[in-house]
Design a protein around this motif. Sequence first.
Motif: not given
Length: 157
Positions: A121-125
Motif C-alpha cells: 500500500v502506498a503511504k506518504v510521510l
Amino acid sequence: MAKKKKTPNDKNVMAQNKKARHDYAILDTYEAGMVLTGTEIKSIRARRITLQDGFAQIRNGEAWLMNVHIDEYAEGNRFNHDPLRNRKLLLHKKEIKKLQDAVSDKGITLIPLRIYLKNGVAKVLIGVAKGKHEYDKRETLKRRDQQRQIDRVMKRY
C-alpha cells in the motif's frame, strides 16, 4: 518493552523530497495513506512521481495532498488520471486535529517527505515543517562539514 518504529527500506521508497530537509526544519512527522486510482498506483510503483512542489492542506476536516505530480501511466487508456489532481490523505481524526492546530501557527506548513510502499500500500510521510532562514541553512551546512572533518580525523586513530 517499547516497540521500535519501522522506517521504510530504501527499496520501498518510491519518491523522496530531499530538498525539504534543507529548506525546512521538520518538527514532527505523520504517516498517511492516500486515496489513489488504479493507474496512479501503477505509476508510483514505476517511480514516476515528483514531490518537489507538493504540500498538504486541511480543508473541511479532511487532509489533502496538493501539487504532487504523478505521471500518467504509460499503458493507461482514456481512463488515465490527471497528473496534478488533489489526493485525499487517510488519517485519524485526532491526527487531523493535531495537524490543523499545528498549521494554525504562523510559518508552519505540511510537506510530503517521502512516498513508500508498506505491505503493498502506498503511504506518504507528512512533515510538520517550519521554514529556515538563509543563515540557518548556512549554519546547518557548516555544522555538517565540521562533523565530517571530525569523523575523518577520528577514523585514522
